[in-house]
Design a protein around this motif. Structure first.
Motif, short mmCIF file in Angstrom:
data_model
loop_
_atom_site.label_atom_id
_atom_site.label_comp_id
_atom_site.label_asym_id
_atom_site.label_seq_id
_atom_site.Cartn_x
_atom_site.Cartn_y
_atom_site.Cartn_z
N GLU A 168 127.79 51.25 -36.16
CA GLU A 168 129.05 50.76 -36.38
C GLU A 168 128.50 49.21 -35.61
OE1 GLU A 168 131.61 52.25 -33.45
OE2 GLU A 168 131.91 53.88 -34.39
N THR A 169 129.35 48.20 -36.33
CA THR A 169 129.92 46.71 -36.30
C THR A 169 130.00 46.31 -34.52
OG1 THR A 169 130.43 45.58 -38.47
CG2 THR A 169 131.20 44.74 -36.48
N VAL A 170 129.27 45.51 -33.86
CA VAL A 170 129.14 44.88 -32.85
C VAL A 170 129.98 44.24 -32.90
CG1 VAL A 170 127.59 44.04 -32.35
CG2 VAL A 170 129.30 45.01 -30.06
N ARG A 171 131.39 43.66 -31.94
CA ARG A 171 131.87 42.53 -31.68
C ARG A 171 132.01 42.02 -30.14
NH1 ARG A 171 134.91 45.05 -35.75
NH2 ARG A 171 134.71 44.57 -37.16
N PHE A 172 131.92 41.56 -30.03
CA PHE A 172 131.52 40.80 -28.59
C PHE A 172 132.05 39.19 -28.38
CE2 PHE A 172 127.34 40.20 -29.93
CZ PHE A 172 127.03 38.42 -29.45
N HIS A 173 132.58 38.19 -26.98
CA HIS A 173 132.53 37.14 -27.02
C HIS A 173 131.85 36.77 -26.09
CE1 HIS A 173 137.73 37.24 -27.47
NE2 HIS A 173 137.02 38.72 -26.78
N TRP A 174 131.37 36.29 -27.06
CA TRP A 174 130.20 34.44 -26.58
C TRP A 174 131.10 33.11 -25.84
CZ3 TRP A 174 125.27 32.40 -30.08
CH2 TRP A 174 124.77 31.62 -29.39
N ILE A 175 130.83 33.08 -24.66
CA ILE A 175 131.01 31.78 -24.17
C ILE A 175 129.90 30.92 -23.51
CG2 ILE A 175 132.50 30.80 -21.91
CD1 ILE A 175 134.44 34.08 -21.83
N ARG A 176 130.53 29.59 -24.10
CA ARG A 176 128.76 28.97 -23.45
C ARG A 176 129.05 27.23 -23.02
NH1 ARG A 176 127.58 26.40 -28.05
NH2 ARG A 176 125.46 26.09 -27.90
N LYS A 177 128.42 26.98 -21.29
CA LYS A 177 129.12 25.69 -21.13
C LYS A 177 127.64 25.42 -20.66
CE LYS A 177 131.69 24.05 -17.44
NZ LYS A 177 130.31 23.47 -16.34
N ALA A 178 127.47 23.86 -20.82
CA ALA A 178 126.53 23.11 -19.92
C ALA A 178 126.77 22.99 -18.93
CB ALA A 178 126.31 21.55 -20.80
N TYR A 179 125.19 23.59 -18.85
CA TYR A 179 125.26 23.98 -17.35
C TYR A 179 125.46 22.82 -16.41
CZ TYR A 179 124.09 26.09 -12.06
OH TYR A 179 123.76 26.25 -11.11
N GLU A 180 125.97 22.26 -15.17
CA GLU A 180 125.93 21.41 -13.64
C GLU A 180 125.28 21.66 -12.95
OE1 GLU A 180 129.51 18.95 -13.57
OE2 GLU A 180 130.65 20.60 -14.57
N PHE A 181 123.86 21.00 -13.20
CA PHE A 181 122.58 21.52 -12.34
C PHE A 181 123.14 19.65 -11.04
CE2 PHE A 181 120.27 22.39 -16.02
CZ PHE A 181 119.89 23.27 -15.82
N VAL A 182 123.40 20.96 -9.82
CA VAL A 182 123.51 20.29 -8.99
C VAL A 182 122.02 20.46 -7.90
CG1 VAL A 182 124.30 19.99 -6.30
CG2 VAL A 182 125.53 20.81 -8.46
N ASP A 183 121.52 19.12 -7.54
CA ASP A 183 120.23 18.98 -6.44
C ASP A 183 120.78 19.89 -5.02
OD1 ASP A 183 117.81 18.56 -5.38
OD2 ASP A 183 118.51 16.29 -4.39
N GLY A 184 119.39 20.53 -4.56
CA GLY A 184 119.91 21.50 -3.34
C GLY A 184 120.30 23.32 -3.29
N ILE A 185 120.73 23.62 -4.52
CA ILE A 185 121.69 24.81 -5.35
C ILE A 185 120.82 25.51 -6.70
CG2 ILE A 185 123.62 26.07 -5.95
CD1 ILE A 185 125.02 23.67 -4.49
N ASP A 186 120.80 26.65 -6.38
CA ASP A 186 119.42 26.94 -7.55
C ASP A 186 120.31 27.17 -8.48
OD1 ASP A 186 117.38 27.40 -6.11
OD2 ASP A 186 117.65 29.23 -4.36
N VAL A 187 119.54 27.64 -9.80
CA VAL A 187 120.20 28.11 -10.59
C VAL A 187 120.85 29.48 -10.46
CG1 VAL A 187 120.65 28.81 -13.24
CG2 VAL A 187 119.41 26.72 -11.91
N PRO A 188 122.02 29.89 -11.50
CA PRO A 188 122.47 31.66 -10.76
C PRO A 188 120.78 32.48 -11.48
CG PRO A 188 123.57 30.67 -12.21
CD PRO A 188 123.01 29.35 -11.18
N GLU A 189 121.24 33.83 -11.13
CA GLU A 189 120.19 34.47 -11.75
C GLU A 189 120.79 35.56 -12.98
OE1 GLU A 189 121.84 37.00 -8.79
OE2 GLU A 189 120.76 35.42 -8.74
N ALA A 190 120.39 35.75 -14.13
CA ALA A 190 121.00 36.19 -15.04
C ALA A 190 121.05 37.94 -14.65
CB ALA A 190 120.00 37.18 -16.22
N PHE A 191 122.76 38.68 -14.89
CA PHE A 191 122.85 40.05 -14.36
C PHE A 191 123.57 40.95 -14.94
CE2 PHE A 191 126.26 37.51 -12.97
CZ PHE A 191 127.49 38.46 -13.26
N PHE A 192 124.29 41.69 -15.11
CA PHE A 192 124.14 42.79 -16.61
C PHE A 192 125.69 43.62 -15.27
CE2 PHE A 192 121.10 41.87 -18.91
CZ PHE A 192 121.31 41.20 -19.87
N ALA A 193 126.90 43.68 -16.03
CA ALA A 193 128.04 44.34 -15.15
C ALA A 193 128.57 44.82 -16.40
CB ALA A 193 128.61 43.13 -14.60
#
Length: 279
Positions: A134-159
């Motif tokens: 069947e056809t699949v439909r999904f939202h794709w929200i994109r944002k330029a990540y704002e890196f911060v010195d001393g803060i890790d980038v979050p890991e991928a996850f599914f929920a």
């Protein structure tokens, strides 16, 4: 708990007998894109995506969205992409509203169905395919990540929405609740995508006025929304973009729950523009 539903557009085209009058609104403070606008004629395509079209709901643009873009993707059986994201700085949220989507991340496959959520950090190695019938439909929200010195980038996850208990707003007896996929106190994340649910007759009882930009896609139900100085009726399939500081409130109209997918930018300093004088 009532069964959850997730509205998704299917395209088509209006007949010549239809009236021109519609509910679409574009202002300096907000935009309303009704579900009836999402027809075949306004779809787009993307490089390196097979058997795929999309509706662009928002994009960075002077006088419009500033922090994010949002698409509704429509992928036919066998379609998808081995090169979905060309921008290594872009983080993504995927939220499925119909069909079954297979996301392969670092060699591991993840099956996503209606109500499934994925967060993909910048530079993630992922591909996407419709391996179903069947056809699949999904939202794709994109944002330029704002890196911060001393803060890790979050890991991928599914929920999945069904596995998360909505958090009620204080003093509402659960009539207004938010399904959160990310801990609000997690400073690694610079955007939140949540699902807001208002039971029939529930209200946002004051005109929220805040710095967060919003994208709201109505998944289910109907309501009357206050946007800036206007009251507008919205229903499942409608999309609203709200500029930072646009006043907003709503009444849920019933007879069922009013639910929407909500984007907002969070957890970062405000960027300072302009030129310093006297230096």
């Amino acid at each position: 708990m009532p069964a959850r539903t997730y509205y998704a557009p299917t395209g088509g085209h209006s007949p010549q007998t239809e009236l021109l009058t519609g509910r679409a609104v574009f202002t300096e403070a907000y935009a309303l894109i009704p579900k009836g606008v999402m027809q075949d004629i306004v779809t787009s395509c993307l490089p390196f995506w097979d058997k795929t079209r999309l509706w662009v709901l928002s994009r960075p643009l002077s006088g419009f969205a500033e922090t994010f873009s949002q698409y509704i993707m429509e992928v036919q059986p066998g379609g998808g992409s081995d090169r979905p994201e060309p921008d290594a700085s872009a983080e993504a949220v995927l939220f499925v509203v119909g069909g079954e989507l297979t996301v392969t991340l670092d060699g591991s496959k993840h099956k996503m169905r209606a109500g499934s959520f994925a967060f993909l950090p910048p530079a993630a190695k992922w591909t996407v395919r419709n391996e179903g019938a069947e056809t699949v439909r999904f939202h794709w929200i994109r944002k330029a990540y704002e890196f911060v010195d001393g803060i890790d980038v979050p890991e991928a996850f599914f929920a999945d929405e069904a596995d998360i208990q909505p958090a009620p707003m204080p003093g509402t007896e659960g009539k207004w609740a938010t399904t959160r996929f990310v801990d609000p106190a997690d400073m690694r994340h610079d955007m939140h995508v949540t699902i807001v649910t208002l039971q029939p007759g529930a209200v946002i009882p004051f005109a929220e006025t805040h710095v967060m930009e919003h994208g709201l896609y109505v998944l289910e139900g109907k309501a009357v929304y206050r946007l800036n100085q206007d009251w507008v009726e919205v229903e499942a399939g409608d999309y609203m973009w709200l500029r930072a500081f646009c006043p907003q409130a709503c009444y849920a109209g019933g007879p069922g729950n009013f639910r929407y997918l909500l984007y907002k930018d969070v957890n970062r300093h405000m960027k300072l523009g302009g030129t310093l004088l006297g230096r």
